[in-house]
Design an enzyme around this catalytic site. Structure first.
Site, PDB file in Angstrom:
ATOM      1  CG  ASP A  41      38.235  35.144  38.061  1.00  0.00           C
ATOM      2  OD1 ASP A  41      38.247  36.153  37.775  1.00  0.00           O
ATOM      3  OD2 ASP A  41      38.173  35.729  39.557  1.00  0.00           O
ATOM      4  CG  HIS A  95      38.520  40.650  30.888  1.00  0.00           C
ATOM      5  ND1 HIS A  95      37.748  41.578  30.543  1.00  0.00           N
ATOM      6  CD2 HIS A  95      37.905  40.428  32.087  1.00  0.00           C
ATOM      7  CE1 HIS A  95      36.491  41.967  31.226  1.00  0.00           C
ATOM      8  NE2 HIS A  95      37.070  41.119  32.199  1.00  0.00           N
TER       9      HIS A  95
HETATM   10  C1  SDX Z   1      35.773  37.402  34.744  1.00  0.00           C
HETATM   11  O1  SDX Z   1      33.138  39.911  31.393  1.00  0.00           O
HETATM   12  C2  SDX Z   1      33.729  40.601  32.564  1.00  0.00           C
HETATM   13  O2  SDX Z   1      34.195  41.616  33.044  1.00  0.00           O
HETATM   14  C3  SDX Z   1      34.024  39.426  33.806  1.00  0.00           C
HETATM   15  C4  SDX Z   1      34.852  39.620  34.794  1.00  0.00           C
HETATM   16  C5  SDX Z   1      34.062  40.303  36.014  1.00  0.00           C
HETATM   17  O3  SDX Z   1      34.475  41.239  36.930  1.00  0.00           O
HETATM   18  O4  SDX Z   1      33.052  40.178  35.499  1.00  0.00           O
HETATM   19  O5  SDX Z   1      35.920  40.097  34.539  1.00  0.00           O
HETATM   20  C6  SDX Z   1      35.586  38.019  35.954  1.00  0.00           C
HETATM   21  O6  SDX Z   1      35.383  36.273  34.347  1.00  0.00           O
HETATM   22  C7  SDX Z   1      36.967  37.322  34.356  1.00  0.00           C
HETATM   23  C8  SDX Z   1      37.789  36.247  33.203  1.00  0.00           C
HETATM   24  C9  SDX Z   1      37.937  34.773  33.893  1.00  0.00           C
HETATM   25  N1  SDX Z   1      37.938  34.152  32.928  1.00  0.00           N
HETATM   26  C10 SDX Z   1      38.950  32.984  33.183  1.00  0.00           C
HETATM   27  O7  SDX Z   1      40.219  33.655  33.080  1.00  0.00           O
HETATM   28  C11 SDX Z   1      39.190  31.388  32.287  1.00  0.00           C
HETATM   29  C12 SDX Z   1      40.734  31.474  31.253  1.00  0.00           C
HETATM   30  N2  SDX Z   1      39.947  33.188  29.805  1.00  0.00           N
HETATM   31  C13 SDX Z   1      38.950  32.156  29.202  1.00  0.00           C
HETATM   32  O8  SDX Z   1      38.336  31.567  29.148  1.00  0.00           O
HETATM   33  C14 SDX Z   1      38.677  33.888  28.052  1.00  0.00           C
HETATM   34  O9  SDX Z   1      39.761  34.646  28.290  1.00  0.00           O
HETATM   35  C15 SDX Z   1      37.867  34.521  28.395  1.00  0.00           C
HETATM   36  C16 SDX Z   1      36.372  33.851  29.153  1.00  0.00           C
HETATM   37  C17 SDX Z   1      38.243  35.423  29.992  1.00  0.00           C
HETATM   38  C18 SDX Z   1      37.187  36.169  26.700  1.00  0.00           C
HETATM   39  O10 SDX Z   1      36.846  35.214  26.447  1.00  0.00           O
HETATM   40  P1  SDX Z   1      36.922  35.835  24.777  1.00  0.00           P
HETATM   41  O11 SDX Z   1      36.444  37.408  25.120  1.00  0.00           O
HETATM   42  O12 SDX Z   1      35.379  35.046  24.660  1.00  0.00           O
HETATM   43  O13 SDX Z   1      38.192  35.784  24.243  1.00  0.00           O
HETATM   44  P2  SDX Z   1      38.389  33.939  23.242  1.00  0.00           P
HETATM   45  O14 SDX Z   1      37.715  32.815  23.823  1.00  0.00           O
HETATM   46  O15 SDX Z   1      37.958  34.540  21.901  1.00  0.00           O
HETATM   47  O16 SDX Z   1      39.800  33.652  23.163  1.00  0.00           O
HETATM   48  C19 SDX Z   1      40.503  35.159  21.972  1.00  0.00           C
HETATM   49  C20 SDX Z   1      42.172  33.735  21.582  1.00  0.00           C
HETATM   50  C21 SDX Z   1      41.389  32.651  21.249  1.00  0.00           C
HETATM   51  O17 SDX Z   1      42.618  32.431  20.601  1.00  0.00           O
HETATM   52  P3  SDX Z   1      42.222  32.524  18.777  1.00  0.00           P
HETATM   53  O18 SDX Z   1      40.950  31.389  18.822  1.00  0.00           O
HETATM   54  O19 SDX Z   1      42.050  33.918  17.995  1.00  0.00           O
HETATM   55  O20 SDX Z   1      43.461  31.626  18.022  1.00  0.00           O
HETATM   56  O21 SDX Z   1      42.743  34.490  23.103  1.00  0.00           O
HETATM   57  C22 SDX Z   1      42.747  31.959  23.425  1.00  0.00           C
HETATM   58  C23 SDX Z   1      41.534  32.271  22.339  1.00  0.00           C
HETATM   59  O22 SDX Z   1      41.890  30.698  22.273  1.00  0.00           O
HETATM   60  N3  SDX Z   1      42.367  32.004  25.123  1.00  0.00           N
HETATM   61  C24 SDX Z   1      43.062  31.880  25.154  1.00  0.00           C
HETATM   62  C25 SDX Z   1      42.832  32.649  26.949  1.00  0.00           C
HETATM   63  N4  SDX Z   1      41.726  33.010  26.562  1.00  0.00           N
HETATM   64  C26 SDX Z   1      41.641  33.500  25.171  1.00  0.00           C
HETATM   65  N5  SDX Z   1      44.149  31.180  25.411  1.00  0.00           N
HETATM   66  C27 SDX Z   1      44.724  30.592  26.622  1.00  0.00           C
HETATM   67  N6  SDX Z   1      44.804  30.673  27.756  1.00  0.00           N
HETATM   68  C28 SDX Z   1      43.403  31.607  28.215  1.00  0.00           C
HETATM   69  N7  SDX Z   1      43.182  31.539  29.528  1.00  0.00           N
END
Ligand code: SDX
Length: 424
Positions: A359, A302
């Site tokens: 989720d 998140h």
């Molecule tokens: C919702 O914003 C809100 O409030 C949203 C929400 C709401 O109520 O409106 O809470 C609802 O959208 C919840 C999120 C649902 N999405 C997912 O579950 C999809 C999986 N999650 C990721 O795509 C990600 O965690 C996000 C999109 C939720 C957040 O993305 P960020 O903040 O841009 O984080 P990032 O992609 O920069 O990740 C930071 C690091 C990265 O690794 P490095 O490049 O630092 O090595 O964490 C890793 C990412 O690769 N990472 C994950 C991961 N999420 C982040 N690695 C594996 N699996 C994951 N799920």
């Protein structure tokens, strides 16, 4: 309040500092470009505040979520979705009279114009319900036009909160080729939604209380979440003074994405994939850690929560309760729990502060309730609607609200002259 100082090209600039009611601190750069000629850059807006808001407070480090100051845990346990919707939109808990009037509005405006049923006929059965929902919401502006920015839009807010569940239920019935079931004023908001989805003209259908309570809780937990992607989209579109239906239709489209509200559907697809692969969940944990795999653990991580998402905690307990009450033993729940247990001990997830989000467990409950996977994000939208409307209303009521228009840094071609290769 202290000022922030910025030194750029040897010149010092003082920037005002804003402190919120929960002591959050922001550096106000409203005049930065005028004074220094420079702008800031913040890809994904992870460090950028777009507005001051009194609706929802989140503390991502402490896993805190409050709607108008009320902790989500208390609202989830003691309130209901209609009361929470009123709280978010109007800023205070309703009196008994206010709640009765609000409920009257939500029931007596729940029908959609009969002409709108023709729009459903144009969609193929395979149409994703989120696409139908967004189109239908946008088309409401044809039936309830807003003449000008200063008109009283309170009735349109009520209309939309009343009609969205009807549109959602009708899109579900359309997808399974069953006749529409019309809303009933004698049922609660959540019971009416489930009745419109599951009732058939040939027999009496009584909504089980366990399903009514589960949906009401899910809707409360999804009702608002400050400046998330879809809510910021609603504010972006609303800032041009486009009408309510246009702004909410855009919010629905933003929520559809698999990184946002579409994640609940992707979580179920992921759990099914793991189950079909011998439930080898450790293999998928390793894939999620492998940069080259492009695989993400859906429902994990998140932008704001760097601790447990309080909603996920509540939903994990609710998933156990609903499945037990329904006598369902869902192997996908076991896979989800195993994934969570292993991931939370794994350095990759710990280092990146990746926890289950709202989720991760919601889809398990929707599935136990018999809601098809492609309707999961529609249920998210149904819950988030009062939050979107509250933010749209707050923006409209903000004196001097400006249109959202971010800047950019151009990195394209420098000036070169056009040399035609053909005679015009
Ligand atoms: C919702 O914003 C809100 O409030 C949203 C929400 C709401 O109520 O409106 O809470 C609802 O959208 C919840 C999120 C649902 N999405 C997912 O579950 C999809 C999986 N999650 C990721 O795509 C990600 O965690 C996000 C999109 C939720 C957040 O993305 P960020 O903040 O841009 O984080 P990032 O992609 O920069 O990740 C930071 C690091 C990265 O690794 P490095 O490049 O630092 O090595 O964490 C890793 C990412 O690769 N990472 C994950 C991961 N999420 C982040 N690695 C594996 N699996 C994951 N799920």
């Amino acid at each position: 309040m202290e000022k922030a100082k910025l030194i750029l090209s040897g010149k010092e600039y003082e920037l005002p500092v804003i402190v919120g009611s929960e002591n959050e601190v922001a550096i106000d750069i409203t005049r930065l470009r005028n004074d220094s000629g420079a702008i800031t850059m913040d890809s994904g807006y992870g460090n950028t505040g777009s507005c001051e808001s009194a609706i929802t407070f989140i503390d991502g480090e402490k896993g805190i979520l409050r709607y108008r100051g009320y902790p989500i845990e208390e609202l989830a346990k003691k309130s209901n979705f209609v009361e929470v919707s009123y709280l978010l939109v109007y800023g205070h808990l309703p009196s008994k009279k206010e709640l009765a009037e609000f409920h009257y509005g939500l029931t007596h405006h729940s029908l959609i114009h009969e002409d709108m049923k023709k729009f459903f006929e144009g969609f193929p059965p395979s149409a994703h319900p989120m696409g139908i929902l967004s189109s239908m919401v946008s088309s409401l502006s044809a039936f309830y036009p807003e003449e000008g920015f200063d008109v009283d839009v309170s009735i349109n807010m009520i209309r939309l909160m009343a009609k969205l569940k009807t549109i959602a239920a009708f899109s579900y019935k359309k997808s399974i080729g069953q006749p529409y079931v019309y809303p009933r004023n004698d049922l609660s908001f959540s019971a009416d939604m489930l009745h419109m989805m599951y009732a058939v003209p040939s027999e009496q259908y009584e909504v089980p209380e366990v399903l009514e309570d589960a949906l009401d809780l899910l809707l409360i937990l999804h009702a608002d979440h400050e400046q998330n992607c879809s809510t910021s989209t609603v504010r972006m579109v609303g800032s041009s003074q486009a009408n309510l239906f246009a702004a909410i239709s855009a919010g629905i489209c933003a929520l559809w994405g698999p990184l946002h509200g579409g994640a609940n559907q992707e979580v179920l697809n992921m759990l099914e994939l793991i189950r079909n692969d011998g439930s080898n969940y450790k293999k998928y944990i390793e894939m999620a850690k492998d940069k080259n795999s492009n695989f993400k653990l859906m429902g994990f991580g998140h932008r704001v929560y760097k601790n447990f998402d309080p909603r996920a905690k509540i939903l994990k307990a609710q998933a156990d309760k609903v499945l037990k009450e329904l006598g369902i033993n869902d192997p996908l729940l076991d896979i989800a729990k195993n994934l969570e247990e292993v991931a939370l001990k794994d350095e990759f997830f710990i280092e990146r502060k990746l926890y289950p989000n709202v989720d991760f467990y919601s889809g398990i409950i929707y599935r136990a309730m018999g809601i098809p996977t492609n309707m999961f994000t529609v249920m998210f939208a149904l819950g988030r609607l009062p939050g979107w409307i509250a933010h749209w209303k707050e923006m409209r009521e903000t004196h001097g609200q400006r249109i959202y228009r971010p800047r950019q840094i151009y990195v394209g071609s420098k000036k070169h002259s056009y040399v035609p290769i053909t005679k015009r």
